[in-house]
Scaffold this active site. Sequence first.
Site, PDB file in Angstrom:
ATOM      1  CD  GLN A 212      13.453 -30.410  18.983  1.00 51.06           C
ATOM      2  OE1 GLN A 212      13.912 -29.748  18.051  1.00 51.06           O
ATOM      3  NE2 GLN A 212      12.157 -30.534  19.190  1.00 51.06           N
TER       4      GLN A 212
ATOM      5  CG  HIS B 229      22.291 -28.459  23.397  1.00 54.63           C
ATOM      6  ND1 HIS B 229      22.118 -27.713  24.537  1.00 54.63           N
ATOM      7  CD2 HIS B 229      21.771 -29.687  23.663  1.00 54.63           C
ATOM      8  CE1 HIS B 229      21.511 -28.449  25.466  1.00 54.63           C
ATOM      9  NE2 HIS B 229      21.300 -29.647  24.961  1.00 54.63           N
TER      10      HIS B 229
ATOM     11  CE  LYS C  91      17.475 -27.751  33.860  1.00 59.71           C
ATOM     12  NZ  LYS C  91      18.854 -27.896  33.402  1.00 59.71           N
TER      13      LYS C  91
ATOM     14  CG  ASP D   1      12.985 -21.556  24.311  1.00 65.62           C
ATOM     15  OD1 ASP D   1      12.258 -20.546  24.237  1.00 65.62           O
ATOM     16  OD2 ASP D   1      12.816 -22.561  23.602  1.00 65.62           O
TER      17      ASP D   1
ATOM     18  N   GLY E 167      13.396 -20.638  32.569  1.00 65.65           N
ATOM     19  CA  GLY E 167      13.046 -21.235  33.851  1.00 65.65           C
ATOM     20  C   GLY E 167      14.231 -21.798  34.610  1.00 65.65           C
ATOM     21  CB  THR E 168      17.295 -23.579  33.482  1.00 65.42           C
ATOM     22  OG1 THR E 168      16.678 -24.741  32.943  1.00 65.42           O
ATOM     23  CG2 THR E 168      18.641 -23.968  34.101  1.00 65.42           C
TER      24      THR E 168
END
Length: 242
Positions: free
Chosen positions: A49, A82, A143, A175, A178-179
């Site tokens: 974030q 990140h 993506k 996490d 899905g990626t």
Amino acid sequence: LCEITEVTVTTRIQSFNDMGLLLIAVDALRRMDIERIHLFLPYMPAARQDRVMISGESLSVKVYADVINGLGLESVTVFDPHSEVTSALLNTCKVISNHKFIEQVITDINSEVILISPDGGALKKIYKLSEFLGGLPVIECSKKRNVKNGKLEGFKVYKEDLKGKDCLIVDDICDGGGTFIGLAKELKNKNAGNLYLAISHGIFNNGVVVLNECFTKIYTTDSFKDIEEEGVLQIKLKALVT
């Protein structure tokens, strides 16, 4: 007796309760007249974030950084953050790259691999990693997220035929996963060989069962939590930083 004046605190923060424990620990050390306190915080909370996308959102990583900066620490060391926002926000920040981690991963795989960058945000780091590893080939991917339902779709691998070569996806955080599930399917469509996944910070909120169906082996560190799951090799950070 030898008087201790310098201490390193190592912690994993998964909640504001964990942050509170850090604050209390640092206060206790100050009251013991510890002059220099260092923090080893391998996973920076809220690191993803790192930008405000819509009005009314919090810049969460800055909230955590401001609290940590308020402690007046000698240094704060983080592992594979990140983005560069983390090191920019933290005072006296030291960064440990993922290079040694991936080096150990490749040693364990023990075969030639292509490095896979899951999206544009990972490109800068993965090319530095490739250079460290002696110039391993890199395949770029992308993506997009459907704004209507929030689902990931449109996975692309910018190589028409991988010719059965083994592939190692490298990223900082897993996490939900899905990626990597979506990307694994597209890599197989492009004739990839064995698929491996190396994640610096394994959160795995949805577990690893579905990921194990996609990957020959998954690698992570103990930066966020300890994990003992079939198909997952967790490399201890202690072995990477000493």
